[in-house]
Design a protein around this motif. Structure first.
Motif, PDB file in Angstrom:
ATOM      1  N   ALA A  45      14.917  -7.146   5.557  1.00 52.25           N
ATOM      2  CA  ALA A  45      13.900  -6.104   5.612  1.00 52.25           C
ATOM      3  C   ALA A  45      13.663  -5.479   4.244  1.00 52.25           C
ATOM      4  O   ALA A  45      14.541  -5.464   3.373  1.00 52.25           O
ATOM      5  N   CYS A  46      12.474  -4.925   4.091  1.00 58.37           N
ATOM      6  CA  CYS A  46      12.154  -4.091   2.940  1.00 58.37           C
ATOM      7  C   CYS A  46      12.530  -2.659   3.308  1.00 58.37           C
ATOM      8  O   CYS A  46      11.980  -2.080   4.251  1.00 58.37           O
ATOM      9  N   HIS A  47      13.517  -2.084   2.589  1.00 59.10           N
ATOM     10  CA  HIS A  47      13.993  -0.730   2.872  1.00 59.10           C
ATOM     11  C   HIS A  47      13.204   0.282   2.037  1.00 59.10           C
ATOM     12  O   HIS A  47      13.069   0.116   0.818  1.00 59.10           O
ATOM     13  N   VAL A  48      12.707   1.328   2.688  1.00 63.51           N
ATOM     14  CA  VAL A  48      11.937   2.360   1.998  1.00 63.51           C
ATOM     15  C   VAL A  48      12.421   3.735   2.449  1.00 63.51           C
ATOM     16  O   VAL A  48      12.637   3.961   3.648  1.00 63.51           O
ATOM     17  N   TYR A  49      12.597   4.645   1.482  1.00 64.66           N
ATOM     18  CA  TYR A  49      13.047   5.998   1.771  1.00 64.66           C
ATOM     19  C   TYR A  49      11.866   6.958   1.637  1.00 64.66           C
ATOM     20  O   TYR A  49      11.237   7.031   0.566  1.00 64.66           O
ATOM     21  N   LEU A  50      11.585   7.699   2.682  1.00 61.05           N
ATOM     22  CA  LEU A  50      10.497   8.676   2.668  1.00 61.05           C
ATOM     23  C   LEU A  50      11.009   9.991   2.083  1.00 61.05           C
ATOM     24  O   LEU A  50      12.022  10.528   2.544  1.00 61.05           O
ATOM     25  N   LEU A  51      10.320  10.510   1.092  1.00 66.55           N
ATOM     26  CA  LEU A  51      10.761  11.720   0.388  1.00 66.55           C
ATOM     27  C   LEU A  51       9.779  12.867   0.633  1.00 66.55           C
ATOM     28  O   LEU A  51       8.575  12.717   0.419  1.00 66.55           O
ATOM     29  N   HIS A  52      10.324  14.007   1.050  1.00 64.26           N
ATOM     30  CA  HIS A  52       9.543  15.237   1.186  1.00 64.26           C
ATOM     31  C   HIS A  52      10.285  16.302   0.388  1.00 64.26           C
ATOM     32  O   HIS A  52      11.179  16.973   0.912  1.00 64.26           O
ATOM     33  N   PRO A  53       9.971  16.455  -0.902  1.00 66.62           N
ATOM     34  CA  PRO A  53      10.746  17.334  -1.785  1.00 66.62           C
ATOM     35  C   PRO A  53      10.988  18.746  -1.267  1.00 66.62           C
ATOM     36  O   PRO A  53      12.077  19.294  -1.507  1.00 66.62           O
ATOM     37  N   PRO A  54      10.033  19.392  -0.554  1.00 61.66           N
ATOM     38  CA  PRO A  54      10.351  20.730  -0.042  1.00 61.66           C
ATOM     39  C   PRO A  54      11.528  20.743   0.925  1.00 61.66           C
ATOM     40  O   PRO A  54      12.142  21.781   1.132  1.00 61.66           O
ATOM     41  N   GLY A  55      11.819  19.620   1.557  1.00 63.15           N
ATOM     42  CA  GLY A  55      12.992  19.533   2.413  1.00 63.15           C
ATOM     43  C   GLY A  55      12.806  20.049   3.822  1.00 63.15           C
ATOM     44  O   GLY A  55      13.747  20.023   4.617  1.00 63.15           O
ATOM     45  N   GLY A  56      11.610  20.534   4.153  1.00 61.26           N
ATOM     46  CA  GLY A  56      11.397  21.042   5.504  1.00 61.26           C
ATOM     47  C   GLY A  56       9.980  21.540   5.677  1.00 61.26           C
ATOM     48  O   GLY A  56       9.180  21.559   4.739  1.00 61.26           O
ATOM     49  N   LEU A  57       9.678  21.972   6.907  1.00 65.53           N
ATOM     50  CA  LEU A  57       8.335  22.432   7.249  1.00 65.53           C
ATOM     51  C   LEU A  57       8.340  23.935   7.500  1.00 65.53           C
ATOM     52  O   LEU A  57       9.215  24.452   8.198  1.00 65.53           O
ATOM     53  N   VAL A  58       7.344  24.605   6.933  1.00 66.83           N
ATOM     54  CA  VAL A  58       7.153  26.036   7.158  1.00 66.83           C
ATOM     55  C   VAL A  58       5.793  26.238   7.807  1.00 66.83           C
ATOM     56  O   VAL A  58       5.014  25.292   7.973  1.00 66.83           O
ATOM     57  N   ARG A  80       0.839  -1.193   0.000  1.00 68.38           N
ATOM     58  CA  ARG A  80       0.000   0.000   0.000  1.00 68.38           C
ATOM     59  C   ARG A  80       0.872   1.240   0.000  1.00 68.38           C
ATOM     60  O   ARG A  80       1.839   1.333   0.765  1.00 68.38           O
ATOM     61  N   SER A  81       0.536   2.194  -0.851  1.00 73.64           N
ATOM     62  CA  SER A  81       1.241   3.467  -0.895  1.00 73.64           C
ATOM     63  C   SER A  81       0.286   4.523  -1.449  1.00 73.64           C
ATOM     64  O   SER A  81       0.064   4.592  -2.655  1.00 73.64           O
ATOM     65  N   VAL A 112       7.461   8.087  -1.656  1.00 75.34           N
ATOM     66  CA  VAL A 112       8.513   7.122  -1.342  1.00 75.34           C
ATOM     67  C   VAL A 112       9.214   6.742  -2.636  1.00 75.34           C
ATOM     68  O   VAL A 112       8.629   6.782  -3.719  1.00 75.34           O
ATOM     69  N   GLN A 113      10.496   6.407  -2.506  1.00 73.58           N
ATOM     70  CA  GLN A 113      11.168   5.760  -3.620  1.00 73.58           C
ATOM     71  C   GLN A 113      10.688   4.313  -3.669  1.00 73.58           C
ATOM     72  O   GLN A 113      10.020   3.830  -2.760  1.00 73.58           O
ATOM     73  N   ARG A 114      11.025   3.635  -4.738  1.00 71.78           N
ATOM     74  CA  ARG A 114      10.636   2.230  -4.830  1.00 71.78           C
ATOM     75  C   ARG A 114      11.274   1.447  -3.688  1.00 71.78           C
ATOM     76  O   ARG A 114      12.360   1.776  -3.212  1.00 71.78           O
TER      77      ARG A 114
END
Length: 304
Positions: A73-86, A47-48, A56-58
């Motif tokens: 383990a299944c390795h997953v990288y979480l991506l937040h393109p803005p790079g931070g929270l405003v 599920r994604s 997420v990347q593949r």
């Protein structure tokens, strides 16, 4: 010559409907829902679902099988393109690991918490980690960097069932000392809630407020600009793990290890972000074989 048409005015109602507000009610939402199951002898991301800039990347399976034929383990990288929270950002991450599955989640870079806007609007980050009976989850995000003036709330909920096991950490660095920009204003509240079969094992609320006496008091933050918490739940021999950690990490007033209600907690309070990160990584390398019977396998994204 190119002719430019005048921009059409945007009505307040359209502005509000679109979510593109710039007043005290602004809110920019993003969410990610992940699910992991054991299928055909391997953990699969089944599920994604995402909303907004949170992806997420593949999934990767870099560990292969051990000598006993057990999959890694299944390795997953979480991506937040803005790079931070405003101001106004509202991130929600939800992960569920089913029975027999093993997921390792991390991030490609540090998360940044930027200074609040002129309305002092806060950001929000909600993380919920559900692990079913017989499931394993490793939650290993890279560190969070809070800029001076940042305002927001970080809430992490971990719900374990039956014999579920979980190992994770949170590393927070306040201000940017290298740029002579310490964290002297703003307010960040951290909340942790860890349960097993609905029974609370670890509940914590921590406000990080430079204007409060506890921020500088020796009984509180003590003026530290970096803090870290690592947890491990599901160890067969918690006492042995604590002794090995204490021997490997050495004696220091900046960190301590304890066990409460089946939750091993490692705490760091100091001034060095790299020291806190290295401490957590070493502890993970020691605890992982004891928790899941496999050596630590460094995510490739940490080496880039």
């Amino acid at each position: 010559m190119t002719a430019f048409l005048p921009a059409m005015p945007v009505s307040p109602s359209r502005l509000e409907d679109s979510g593109h507000r710039f007043d005290a009610d602004r809110r920019w939402a993003a969410s990610l829902e992940l699910g992991f199951e054991s299928r055909e002898g391997m953990t699969r991301m089944t599920r994604s679902r995402h909303l907004g800039p949170l992806r997420v990347q593949r999934p990767f399976h870099p560990e292969g099988r051990d000598a006993g034929g057990r999959p890694g383990a299944c390795h997953v990288y979480l991506l937040h393109p803005p790079g931070g929270l405003v101001s106004g950002d509202a991130l929600s991450i939800s992960t569920r690991v089913e029975s027999g599955a093993h997921a390792l989640l991390t991030t490609p870079a540090a998360n940044k918490l930027y200074k609040a806007d002129s309305h002092r609007v806060a950001w929000q980050q909600q993380t919920r980690l559900d692990v079913a009976d017989g499931g394993i989850l490793e939650w290993l995000p890279q560190e969070t960097l809070a800029f001076d003036g940042s305002r927001g709330e970080q809430c992490t909920t971990i719900a374990l069932s039956g014999s579920a096991r979980c190992l994770g950490w949170e590393v927070m660095a306040l201000g940017r000392p290298a740029s002579q920009l310490p964290y002297v204003s703003g307010r960040i509240e951290q909340r942790f809630r860890l349960t097993r079969d609905g029974r609370p094992l670890w509940l914590e609320r921590q406000p990080l407020d430079p204007g409060h006496p506890r921020f500088l008091g020796r009984w509180g933050q003590g003026g530290a600009s970096v803090q870290a918490t690592l947890w491990a739940v599901g160890l067969d021999d918690e006492g042995e793990a604590v002794e090995v950690l204490r021997e490997a990490l050495g004696a220091s007033a900046r960190w301590a290890v304890t066990v409460r209600h089946g939750v091993l907690l490692l705490r760091y309070l100091g001034q060095e972000r790299n020291e806190a990160w290295a401490l957590c990584r070493l502890a993970w390398e020691i605890l992982r074989p004891r928790l899941i019977g496999r050596p630590a396998h460094t995510p490739r994204i940490w080496l880039t």
